[in-house]
Design a protein around this motif. Structure first.
Motif, short mmCIF file in Angstrom:
data_model
loop_
_atom_site.label_atom_id
_atom_site.label_comp_id
_atom_site.label_asym_id
_atom_site.label_seq_id
_atom_site.Cartn_x
_atom_site.Cartn_y
_atom_site.Cartn_z
N GLN A 31 93.73 2.55 -22.58
CA GLN A 31 92.79 3.52 -22.00
C GLN A 31 93.14 3.88 -20.55
OE1 GLN A 31 90.50 5.05 -23.91
NE2 GLN A 31 90.17 6.39 -22.16
N SER A 32 93.57 2.91 -19.76
CA SER A 32 93.88 3.22 -18.36
C SER A 32 95.08 4.15 -18.26
CB SER A 32 94.13 1.94 -17.55
OG SER A 32 95.26 1.26 -18.04
N ARG A 34 96.02 6.29 -20.65
CA ARG A 34 95.52 7.58 -21.15
C ARG A 34 94.77 8.33 -20.06
NH1 ARG A 34 94.77 8.21 -26.96
NH2 ARG A 34 93.00 9.54 -26.48
N ASP A 35 93.91 7.61 -19.35
CA ASP A 35 93.12 8.24 -18.28
C ASP A 35 94.02 8.79 -17.18
OD1 ASP A 35 90.81 7.58 -19.65
OD2 ASP A 35 90.35 5.83 -18.40
N GLU A 39 94.28 12.70 -16.25
CA GLU A 39 93.95 13.18 -14.90
C GLU A 39 95.12 13.95 -14.29
OE1 GLU A 39 91.04 13.27 -13.28
OE2 GLU A 39 90.30 12.53 -15.22
#
Length: 127
Positions: A31-32, A34-35, A39
């Motif tokens: 998830q990190s 992907r984020d 961004e």
């Protein structure tokens, strides 16, 4: 890692490789990561939209020297506020390459939207 950093550069990552990269991103679990990628894609897309808007305003405005000075000053302050290396590269890109970067950024955003919708549907099916 190298591919993720350079996926917006058409000279380094061709269209076919980018398509495979999008498939990889859609299945990415971290998830990190992907984020961070999302961004970055949003930042690139917004940067292009702002550039395009400023370009249209500049073309539509009268050719007054005062207006040119104001535009140049605001562009300079924006460059200092963002990532210097990325902005140097951005300012040296042709209009065509800027548009290609934007299209790739939009594609990355769409990949993450689509993959998150699939995960939401999968979670609903599991219940």
């Amino acid at each position: 890692s190298w591919l993720i950093r350079h996926m917006y550069l058409v000279d380094y990552v061709d269209k076919g490789t980018f398509a495979v990269m999008c498939d990889y991103l859609s299945g990415m679990k971290g998830q990190s990561c992907r984020d961070r990628i999302l961004e970055d894609a949003k930042r690139r897309a917004l940067r292009y939209k702002e550039w395009e808007k400023n370009k249209k305003e500049k073309e539509g405005a009268e050719e007054g020297s005062d207006e040119k000075d104001i535009t140049t000053a605001s562009s300079s302050s924006t460059l200092k506020n963002e990532d210097d290396d990325g902005e140097k590269q951005w300012s040296s890109m042709s209009d065509h390459d800027k548009r290609k970067e934007y299209k790739r950024a939009r594609r990355v955003i769409d990949v993450f939207k689509t993959s998150s919708k699939k995960e939401d549907t999968k979670d609903d099916d599991d219940k």
